[in-house]
Design a protein around this motif. Sequence first.
Motif, mmCIF file in Angstrom:
data_model
loop_
_atom_site.group_PDB
_atom_site.id
_atom_site.type_symbol
_atom_site.label_atom_id
_atom_site.label_comp_id
_atom_site.label_asym_id
_atom_site.label_seq_id
_atom_site.Cartn_x
_atom_site.Cartn_y
_atom_site.Cartn_z
ATOM 1 N N ALA A 35 -17.491 -26.354 -25.002
ATOM 2 C CA ALA A 35 -17.169 -27.391 -25.979
ATOM 3 C C ALA A 35 -18.395 -27.859 -26.759
ATOM 4 O O ALA A 35 -18.283 -28.763 -27.581
ATOM 5 N N PHE A 36 -19.552 -27.259 -26.510
ATOM 6 C CA PHE A 36 -20.746 -27.642 -27.277
ATOM 7 C C PHE A 36 -20.697 -27.041 -28.675
ATOM 8 O O PHE A 36 -20.189 -25.932 -28.849
ATOM 9 N N PRO A 37 -21.266 -27.725 -29.667
ATOM 10 C CA PRO A 37 -21.449 -27.071 -30.960
ATOM 11 C C PRO A 37 -22.593 -26.076 -30.853
ATOM 12 O O PRO A 37 -23.740 -26.374 -31.185
ATOM 13 N N GLY A 38 -22.273 -24.862 -30.377
ATOM 14 C CA GLY A 38 -23.287 -23.891 -29.979
ATOM 15 C C GLY A 38 -24.275 -23.506 -31.057
ATOM 16 O O GLY A 38 -25.483 -23.551 -30.838
ATOM 17 N N LEU A 39 -23.770 -23.143 -32.239
ATOM 18 C CA LEU A 39 -24.678 -22.633 -33.262
ATOM 19 C C LEU A 39 -25.657 -23.709 -33.711
ATOM 20 O O LEU A 39 -26.842 -23.449 -33.894
ATOM 21 N N LEU A 40 -25.163 -24.958 -33.858
ATOM 22 C CA LEU A 40 -26.054 -26.046 -34.297
ATOM 23 C C LEU A 40 -27.170 -26.244 -33.286
ATOM 24 O O LEU A 40 -28.346 -26.346 -33.648
ATOM 25 N N LEU A 41 -26.791 -26.295 -31.986
ATOM 26 C CA LEU A 41 -27.812 -26.468 -30.954
ATOM 27 C C LEU A 41 -28.813 -25.316 -30.995
ATOM 28 O O LEU A 41 -30.022 -25.524 -30.911
ATOM 29 N N ALA A 42 -28.271 -24.095 -31.199
ATOM 30 C CA ALA A 42 -29.157 -22.933 -31.255
ATOM 31 C C ALA A 42 -30.145 -23.076 -32.402
ATOM 32 O O ALA A 42 -31.346 -22.837 -32.240
ATOM 33 N N LEU A 43 -29.639 -23.496 -33.561
ATOM 34 C CA LEU A 43 -30.510 -23.638 -34.728
ATOM 35 C C LEU A 43 -31.614 -24.643 -34.452
ATOM 36 O O LEU A 43 -32.785 -24.425 -34.783
ATOM 37 N N ILE A 44 -31.246 -25.773 -33.820
ATOM 38 C CA ILE A 44 -32.248 -26.821 -33.574
ATOM 39 C C ILE A 44 -33.292 -26.343 -32.575
ATOM 40 O O ILE A 44 -34.491 -26.513 -32.783
ATOM 41 N N ILE A 45 -32.789 -25.719 -31.478
ATOM 42 C CA ILE A 45 -33.740 -25.254 -30.469
ATOM 43 C C ILE A 45 -34.696 -24.239 -31.088
ATOM 44 O O ILE A 45 -35.913 -24.294 -30.886
ATOM 45 N N LEU A 46 -34.135 -23.335 -31.909
ATOM 46 C CA LEU A 46 -34.989 -22.338 -32.556
ATOM 47 C C LEU A 46 -36.003 -23.008 -33.476
ATOM 48 O O LEU A 46 -37.175 -22.626 -33.517
ATOM 49 N N ALA A 47 -35.547 -24.042 -34.207
ATOM 50 C CA ALA A 47 -36.462 -24.699 -35.141
ATOM 51 C C ALA A 47 -37.572 -25.412 -34.394
ATOM 52 O O ALA A 47 -38.727 -25.411 -34.826
ATOM 53 N N VAL A 48 -37.240 -26.042 -33.261
ATOM 54 C CA VAL A 48 -38.250 -26.820 -32.538
ATOM 55 C C VAL A 48 -39.209 -25.906 -31.781
ATOM 56 O O VAL A 48 -40.425 -26.069 -31.841
ATOM 57 N N ALA B 41 -18.049 -26.915 -35.768
ATOM 58 C CA ALA B 41 -19.171 -26.994 -34.837
ATOM 59 C C ALA B 41 -20.384 -26.241 -35.346
ATOM 60 O O ALA B 41 -21.227 -25.835 -34.578
ATOM 61 N N GLY B 42 -20.442 -25.987 -36.640
ATOM 62 C CA GLY B 42 -21.681 -25.453 -37.165
ATOM 63 C C GLY B 42 -21.606 -24.059 -37.746
ATOM 64 O O GLY B 42 -22.530 -23.628 -38.405
ATOM 65 N N TYR B 43 -20.501 -23.329 -37.505
ATOM 66 C CA TYR B 43 -20.465 -21.983 -38.045
ATOM 67 C C TYR B 43 -20.252 -21.970 -39.554
ATOM 68 O O TYR B 43 -20.364 -20.936 -40.198
ATOM 69 N N SER B 44 -19.925 -23.155 -40.129
ATOM 70 C CA SER B 44 -19.804 -23.226 -41.582
ATOM 71 C C SER B 44 -21.184 -23.180 -42.239
ATOM 72 O O SER B 44 -21.279 -23.037 -43.455
ATOM 73 N N VAL B 45 -22.242 -23.298 -41.424
ATOM 74 C CA VAL B 45 -23.605 -23.288 -41.963
ATOM 75 C C VAL B 45 -23.813 -22.103 -42.895
ATOM 76 O O VAL B 45 -24.309 -22.251 -44.012
ATOM 77 N N PHE C 46 -24.393 -34.805 -33.017
ATOM 78 C CA PHE C 46 -23.492 -35.743 -32.338
ATOM 79 C C PHE C 46 -22.104 -35.704 -32.991
ATOM 80 O O PHE C 46 -21.086 -35.585 -32.308
ATOM 81 N N THR C 47 -22.074 -35.762 -34.323
ATOM 82 C CA THR C 47 -20.793 -35.731 -35.027
ATOM 83 C C THR C 47 -20.036 -34.439 -34.738
ATOM 84 O O THR C 47 -18.826 -34.465 -34.504
ATOM 85 N N ALA C 48 -20.765 -33.331 -34.747
ATOM 86 C CA ALA C 48 -20.108 -32.044 -34.478
ATOM 87 C C ALA C 48 -19.492 -32.056 -33.087
ATOM 88 O O ALA C 48 -18.359 -31.600 -32.898
ATOM 89 N N ALA C 49 -20.230 -32.588 -32.101
ATOM 90 C CA ALA C 49 -19.704 -32.622 -30.738
ATOM 91 C C ALA C 49 -18.440 -33.467 -30.675
ATOM 92 O O ALA C 49 -17.453 -33.093 -30.028
ATOM 93 N N VAL C 50 -18.453 -34.620 -31.362
ATOM 94 C CA VAL C 50 -17.267 -35.482 -31.354
ATOM 95 C C VAL C 50 -16.080 -34.739 -31.977
ATOM 96 O O VAL C 50 -14.968 -34.761 -31.446
ATOM 97 N N CYS C 51 -16.337 -34.036 -33.094
ATOM 98 C CA CYS C 51 -15.262 -33.272 -33.746
ATOM 99 C C CYS C 51 -14.653 -32.272 -32.772
ATOM 100 O O CYS C 51 -13.430 -32.164 -32.650
ATOM 101 N N VAL C 52 -15.522 -31.517 -32.079
ATOM 102 C CA VAL C 52 -15.037 -30.493 -31.153
ATOM 103 C C VAL C 52 -14.153 -31.120 -30.088
ATOM 104 O O VAL C 52 -13.048 -30.640 -29.807
ATOM 105 N N VAL C 53 -14.617 -32.228 -29.512
ATOM 106 C CA VAL C 53 -13.860 -32.864 -28.436
ATOM 107 C C VAL C 53 -12.511 -33.351 -28.954
ATOM 108 O O VAL C 53 -11.460 -33.116 -28.338
ATOM 109 N N VAL C 54 -12.517 -33.999 -30.122
ATOM 110 C CA VAL C 54 -11.272 -34.538 -30.661
ATOM 111 C C VAL C 54 -10.274 -33.412 -30.930
ATOM 112 O O VAL C 54 -9.099 -33.503 -30.558
#
Lengths: 331, 306
Positions: A148-161, B243-247, B279-287
């Motif tokens: 349920a994590f936003p995987g790609l976003l977390l990946a992007l941030i970890i990679l950036a940091v 959750a971010g794949y729209s990037v 944080f917003t993305a996580a909330v979206c996923v959960v909802v």
Amino acid sequence: MSQTNADSLEQALEQHRHEWVEKLFELGRELKRDKAGLVGVMLITALVLMAVFAPYIAPHDPTDQDLTARLAPPVWYEKGTLKHILGTDHLGRDVLSRTIHGARVSLWVGAAVVLLAGGFGVVMGLMAGYLGGRTDAFVMRWVDTQVAFPGLLLALIILAVIGPSLTTVVVVLALNGWMVYGRMTRSAVLSIRQSPYVEAAEVVGCRWPRVIFRHILPNLTSPLLTLGILEFARIVLAEAALSFLGLGIQPPATSWGLDVAMGKNYMFMAWWLVTIPGCAIAVTVLAINLVASWLRLISDPQEREKQFARHMAGAMRKKMHATIKKELEAP
Amino acid sequence: MGRFIYRRLIHGLIVIMGVTIIVFVVTRMVGDPVQVMLPLESTLEQRAAFEKKLGLDRPIHIQFVDFMANIVRLDFGESLWQKRPAMDIVFEKLPMTILLTAVGIGFACVVAIPMGIIAALRPGGVVDRITVFVSLLGLSVPQFWLGLLFIVLFAVQFKILPTSGAATPAHIIMPALTMGLPTLARLVMLVRSSMIDELNQQYVKTSFAKGLPFVRVVGIHALRNAGLPIMTLVGWEVIRSLAGYSVVVETVFAWPGIGLTAIQAIERDDLILIQAIVFTAAVCVVVINIFMDFVYKLIDPRLKLT
């Protein structure tokens, strides 16, 4: 006595080897029946060879700049030269050589991530499914939460940091993708842990690591292989996307995603800069997908039965047509 | 039912907590935020003042409590890049991503479901084989490349669609197509395989035998029973995109959604905005996950919610 023992052992080994070769041949025969699968296997073999022998095949060094021949078009244009068959980019680097070398990164990242994520996921799934109880609850909660994590976003941030590099890309993608293997292994283990051979191993007194690795794991080979290949395709695409976004492989290294990103700025003058590495990604992933769907077909008994029936029906039809034709020709 | 809602909410909270903790750890411990956010040539005094402003001079556990307390109030602080509250930016960009997702995945559903059904009617036939091959092709083409090809084709060659931005309704066509095509491919494969399974069931034969019209049997009886995996996939695709794949799509078309903002925030080392977006993305996923569970229950009343 010992002589005969050694002889029979050798014989057994010989027979075993024979069976093995026989199986391989059978696989080859089956592959011949599925044209799409055959094309996929051939393409992948070619890609792997291309990646392994990249420095010998590529006409130029992928990072060699030739500023006098910037943005040279491919050979079939009037201005194109045989020196750069697929043209050059904005720094005069040879597109063909970059594309050949790019296969190395894609396949290496794909293989490393599938091995890492698959290894971890399978071990977790085996333990969860076999040990049950608290281990199972813990692993499955973990999987559910991470899915349920936003995987790609977390990946992007970890990679950036941390700073993007080949290693960090592999680690981040592996951390992001092990859950599929865990879930699938667990459900497969649950369905076979009551089977007689598992119980027999338990009765004989095997400890749980031996039961899960020696007795259960070999029986999960074919579904895990199919999943691994599908994941491989996904990872190749993911690496390309990360590199395209500038958070994957960094120059001076070469990657297809990186080349598309660089070619994007010259897209309207030099279409080949974007098109050729993009095609390379698409062909690679398509080949992997073709192989995966072929493997799924031959590892599913129901599908095999259907295929066999179709094959037999086809053979019978041919025979019938032949006899009818013969009868018509010779009245 | 009450117990189910309770459990799902608790799990959702755990997910959101987990994500925020990871973001906190990554941004505070792995790299020094001040070093990341301030330019190299800033003086020591500037650094100290900046640390004080963000509260980074206090012990890490106090920072953490503070961070969590602020999240509960939806206050992440001011974006370093745009100099206004990070949550304002997120609320401004999120609707654009939701719009893009809705149009893209809506398009995929509208095309994929009839295509999958038609392919499933004669498995192994010509139409079926073409459909399967085209979907495999769709699965294999990288999304960013597809977007660039669309730009070259429709914007440069034919000049019928704008390249990037979101000024007019025509601007959404290319990004939505790009976003929808991989989804379409996956969906076609799934609709096809679950419809093949469903059409082989006894009840389908019974319905035909008692003389129900073809469209009714296939389109209502069989499709409804094949609906659960299809709904799962659609829900999963929506989650993925939010959750971010729209990037990727948003970057290619400069679509002013949350994904493009995330990439820009990462490029500008705006850790505060990044925290707000994740944080917003996580909330979206959960909802959406909780919502999907209710949809399952609506489609298949036999399901026990646990």
